[in-house]
Design an enzyme around this catalytic site. Structure first.
Site, PDB file in Angstrom:
ATOM      1  N   THR A 146       7.701  45.920  33.756  1.00 25.74           N
ATOM      2  CA  THR A 146       8.591  45.625  34.884  1.00 25.74           C
ATOM      3  C   THR A 146       9.409  44.357  34.719  1.00 25.74           C
ATOM      4  O   THR A 146      10.166  43.993  35.618  1.00 25.74           O
ATOM      5  CB  THR A 146       7.773  45.504  36.189  1.00 25.74           C
ATOM      6  OG1 THR A 146       6.864  44.396  36.073  1.00 25.74           O
ATOM      7  CG2 THR A 146       7.006  46.781  36.482  1.00 25.74           C
ATOM      8  N   ASP A 158       2.639  46.868  34.599  1.00 26.31           N
ATOM      9  CA  ASP A 158       2.478  45.525  34.060  1.00 26.31           C
ATOM     10  C   ASP A 158       3.527  44.594  34.652  1.00 26.31           C
ATOM     11  O   ASP A 158       4.728  44.848  34.573  1.00 26.31           O
ATOM     12  CB  ASP A 158       2.634  45.564  32.532  1.00 26.31           C
ATOM     13  CG  ASP A 158       2.466  44.182  31.912  1.00 26.31           C
ATOM     14  OD1 ASP A 158       1.317  43.801  31.635  1.00 26.31           O
ATOM     15  OD2 ASP A 158       3.484  43.488  31.724  1.00 26.31           O
ATOM     16  N   TYR A 216       7.653  37.047  36.537  1.00 28.88           N
ATOM     17  CA  TYR A 216       8.715  38.032  36.698  1.00 28.88           C
ATOM     18  C   TYR A 216       9.366  38.000  38.077  1.00 28.88           C
ATOM     19  O   TYR A 216      10.432  38.600  38.263  1.00 28.88           O
ATOM     20  CB  TYR A 216       8.175  39.440  36.425  1.00 28.88           C
ATOM     21  CG  TYR A 216       7.592  39.649  35.058  1.00 28.88           C
ATOM     22  CD1 TYR A 216       7.778  38.725  34.029  1.00 28.88           C
ATOM     23  CD2 TYR A 216       6.821  40.780  34.772  1.00 28.88           C
ATOM     24  CE1 TYR A 216       7.224  38.916  32.777  1.00 28.88           C
ATOM     25  CE2 TYR A 216       6.273  40.986  33.518  1.00 28.88           C
ATOM     26  CZ  TYR A 216       6.468  40.036  32.531  1.00 28.88           C
ATOM     27  OH  TYR A 216       5.918  40.238  31.301  1.00 28.88           O
ATOM     28  N   LYS A 243      -0.310  38.218  35.459  1.00 31.10           N
ATOM     29  CA  LYS A 243      -0.563  37.160  34.482  1.00 31.10           C
ATOM     30  C   LYS A 243      -0.403  35.793  35.131  1.00 31.10           C
ATOM     31  O   LYS A 243       0.474  35.599  35.988  1.00 31.10           O
ATOM     32  CB  LYS A 243       0.412  37.276  33.301  1.00 31.10           C
ATOM     33  CG  LYS A 243       0.500  38.662  32.681  1.00 31.10           C
ATOM     34  CD  LYS A 243       1.518  38.693  31.549  1.00 31.10           C
ATOM     35  CE  LYS A 243       1.784  40.119  31.104  1.00 31.10           C
ATOM     36  NZ  LYS A 243       2.672  40.839  32.035  1.00 31.10           N
ATOM     37  N   HIS A 284      -0.827  34.284  30.409  1.00 30.59           N
ATOM     38  CA  HIS A 284       0.472  34.765  29.936  1.00 30.59           C
ATOM     39  C   HIS A 284       0.852  34.167  28.576  1.00 30.59           C
ATOM     40  O   HIS A 284       1.320  34.878  27.687  1.00 30.59           O
ATOM     41  CB  HIS A 284       1.553  34.433  30.974  1.00 30.59           C
ATOM     42  CG  HIS A 284       2.754  35.312  30.877  1.00 30.59           C
ATOM     43  ND1 HIS A 284       3.536  35.638  31.961  1.00 30.59           N
ATOM     44  CD2 HIS A 284       3.332  35.946  29.831  1.00 30.59           C
ATOM     45  CE1 HIS A 284       4.524  36.427  31.585  1.00 30.59           C
ATOM     46  NE2 HIS A 284       4.422  36.628  30.286  1.00 30.59           N
ATOM     47  N   ASN A 316      10.309  58.729  28.529  1.00 30.04           N
ATOM     48  CA  ASN A 316       9.338  57.842  27.887  1.00 30.04           C
ATOM     49  C   ASN A 316       7.901  58.234  28.180  1.00 30.04           C
ATOM     50  O   ASN A 316       6.986  57.855  27.439  1.00 30.04           O
ATOM     51  CB  ASN A 316       9.575  56.394  28.315  1.00 30.04           C
ATOM     52  CG  ASN A 316      10.863  55.825  27.767  1.00 30.04           C
ATOM     53  OD1 ASN A 316      11.449  56.359  26.829  1.00 30.04           O
ATOM     54  ND2 ASN A 316      11.326  54.724  28.357  1.00 30.04           N
TER      55      ASN A 316
END
Length: 443
Positions: free
Chosen positions: A143, A170, A175, A204, A237, A400
Site C-alpha cells: 500500500t 502491508d 505510509y 511497521k 521498518h 496480479n
C-alpha cells in the site's frame, strides 16, 4: 457415496508421505455451475487420479521411483487451498524436497460450492506457517504510494483487493495511510465480505520510534488510526534510529538526517512486549542484513525470533544469499518491490532499468501467456518468498492475484535467477552515513 469415496481417495493420495514429491496447481474447472464435480463423472475423476498417481509414483516401490523435481519450492508449513477467487482450482499438493515436516494442511474438498469457500479462513489461502505458529498469506497487497496518489485511492484499492481475494495487506506508520486502510477493511467486514480473522495486516514501527519506550506508542497510534485491536505482524521498518519527534525525516540545518543512538536489541525486547500484550500477533524486521539479523538472534535472553525479514527483492536483486540464511533460521523472507518500481517516489533511483520491460522476463511471460508482473510474482512464490504486489489499477490488481494456477519451469527459474544484477530501486543516500546502513553488505 461416490463423493465420499472420491474425497477419501484424493485425501489418501495427497496425504501419502511416501508418494508425495512435487507440487502442482491444476486448473480443473472454469465454472463450478457448468463444470461442477458432478458433471466430471467417475471416468474423469479416475483419469485425474491416474495423473496424480503417475506424478507421485503411487503403487511403485520407493526404491524404483525416479527422484521427482519439485515444481514449486515451498518452506515448511506452506499451506495451499482453494478459496474466494481460486475456488475453482484443484490444488494437487504433494511434498517437495524443501518440506521437512508434517505441518502441511489440506483444506481441499472437491464438492464444495463457491459460496461455501467464503466460510473458510481466507488467511490460510496459500499461506506459510511462521516460526511462532501463525500463518501468513504468501501473496500480499502493498500500500505504499507516492504523494501524488490520493489517500482515497488507497482506500478504494484495498476494498477492490479484498473483493479480488487478497487477505494480506502491508502498510506502515511511515505510509500515512493507515486510517484509510482501516476504513476499507472495516467496510468489507461490515458488508460481510470478510471477518477480521480473515485479514492478515502488517504495520511497521518507524525509525523515530525505535527507542524501547516509544515502540508500543507507535503501535498504539497505528491501531488507533486503523480502528483495530491488533495487527497480525509488526516489523521494525529500518535498523536505523532517527531523532524522535513529529518529523518523519528529522534534518539539521545542512539538510542531513539527525540519527539517534539506540540498541536494536533493546528495541527488539520492546517488540517482544508488544507480542506478549496481544497488540501484535507476530513480530519481525524489515531491511535487515544478515549481520543485523544475527545481532537479534544472538541476543541473550531472546524470547521470540523474528518471523520474517521484509526486504527489496525481485529478479534484478534476488537476495539469494539472504534468502538462504533466512531459511536456515526459519525466518520467512518477504519481498517488497517484487515488481521493481517506477520513479514516482523521491527516494527511488531514477536511472535503473524497468524490470517489467526486461526481454527475458517478457519472453517467459509470452510463453506462459501471462503478464511480466505475474511471472515476477510467481518467481518469488516458487522460491518460497512471500511477495507483495502493489497497484492501484483495478485490472492490474486482479491480474496480479492470478498467479496460483500456472508453473514456471526449472529452466524459467534459472533464466530469472540469471537476471540478478544487485540493482536496488530503493536507495536513499541520506541514510548511508549511518554505521548500521544495511545495504553496504551483499547479504
Amino acid at each position: 457415496m461416490w463423493t465420499e469415496v472420491r474425497q477419501r481417495r484424493w485425501r489418501q493420495t495427497l496425504r501419502c508421505g511416501e508418494a508425495c514429491s512435487c507440487l502442482t496447481v491444476v486448473q480443473a474447472v472454469t465454472s463450478s455451475e457448468s463444470h461442477g464435480p458432478a458433471t466430471l463423472g467417475v471416468e474423469g475423476i479416475e483419469k485425474q487420479e491416474r495423473r496424480v498417481n503417475s506424478q507421485t509414483g503411487k503403487g511403485v516401490p520407493a526404491s524404483s521411483r525416479p527422484a521427482a523435481k519439485p515444481l514449486l519450492g515451498v518452506p515448511s508449513g506452506t499451506l495451499f487451498s482453494s478459496g474466494t477467487v481460486a475456488f475453482d482450482s484443484l490444488v494437487y499438493l504433494t511434498r517437495s524436497s524443501l518440506v521437512q515436516d508434517c505441518d502441511l494442511e489440506f483444506l481441499i474438498s472437491l464438492n464444495k460450492k463457491p459460496e461455501e469457500w467464503k466460510g473458510m479462513s481466507s488467511v490460510k489461502l496459500c499461506s506459510v506457517k511462521l516460526n511462532d505458529g501463525f500463518f501468513m498469506p504468501m501473496l500480499g497487497f502493498g500500500t505504499s504510494a507516492p504523494n501524488k496518489v490520493a489517500k482515497s485511492e488507497v482506500e478504494e484499492a484495498v476494498m477492490r483487493a479484498i473483493d479480488v481475494g487478497y487477505r494480506h495487506f502491508d502498510s506502515a506508520y511511515l505510509y500515512l495511510n493507515e486510517e484509510e486502510i482501516g476504513r476499507a477493511i472495516r467496510k468489507k467486514i461490515t458488508d460481510g465480505s470478510v471477518k477480521r480473522e480473515d485479514i492478515f495486516y502488517t504495520s511497521k514501527v518507524w525509525g523515530t520510534f525505535l527507542r524501547p519506550e516509544l515502540v508500543r506508542t507507535s503501535l498504539e497510534i497505528s491501531l488507533s488510526k486503523l480502528q483495530l485491536s491488533y495487527v497480525d505482524l509488526y516489523l521494525i521498518h529500518i535498523p536505523i534510529p532517527l531523532k524522535p519527534g513529529e518529523e518523519l525525516f528529522p534534518k539539521d540545518e545542512h539538510g542531513e538526517l539527525i540519527f539517534d543512538t539506540v540498541d536494536l536489541c533493546a528495541t527488539w525486547e520492546a517488540m517482544e512486549k508488544c507480542k506478549d500484550s496481544g497488540l501484535a500477533k507476530s513480530i519481525g524486521v524489515s531491511n535487515f542484513n544478515r549481520k543485523q539479523l544475527e545481532r537479534i538472534l544472538d541476543k541473550p535472553g531472546l524470547k521470540y525470533k523474528p518471523v520474517c525479514n521484509q526486504v527489496e527483492c525481485h529478479p534484478y536483486l534476488n537476495q539469494s544469499k539472504l534468502l538462504e540464511f533466512c531459511k536456515s533460521q526459519d525466518i520467512v523472507l518477504t519481498a517488497y518491490a517484487a515488481l521493481g518500481s517506477n520513479s514516482g517516489k523521491e527516494w527511488l533511483s531514477k536511472n535503473n532499468p524497468v524490470l517489467l520491460e526486461d526481454p527475458v522476463l517478457s519472453a517467459i511471460a509470452a510463453r506462459h501467456r501471462r503478464t511480466p508482473a505475474q511471472v515476477a510474482l510467481r518467481y518469488q512464490l516458487q522460491r518460497g518468498v512471500v511477495a507483495l504486489a502493489k497497484s492501484f489499477n483495478e485490472e492490474r490488481i486482479r491480474e496480479n492475484f492470478q498467479v496460483l494456477d500456472f508453473q514456471l519451469t526449472p529452466e524459467d527459474m534459472e533464466s530469472l535467477d540469471s537476471l540478478n544484477r544487485n540493482i536496488r530501486y530503493f536507495v536513499d543516500p541520506l541514510f548511508s552515513r549511518h554505521p548500521d546502513f544495511p545495504f553496504s553488505d551483499e547479504c
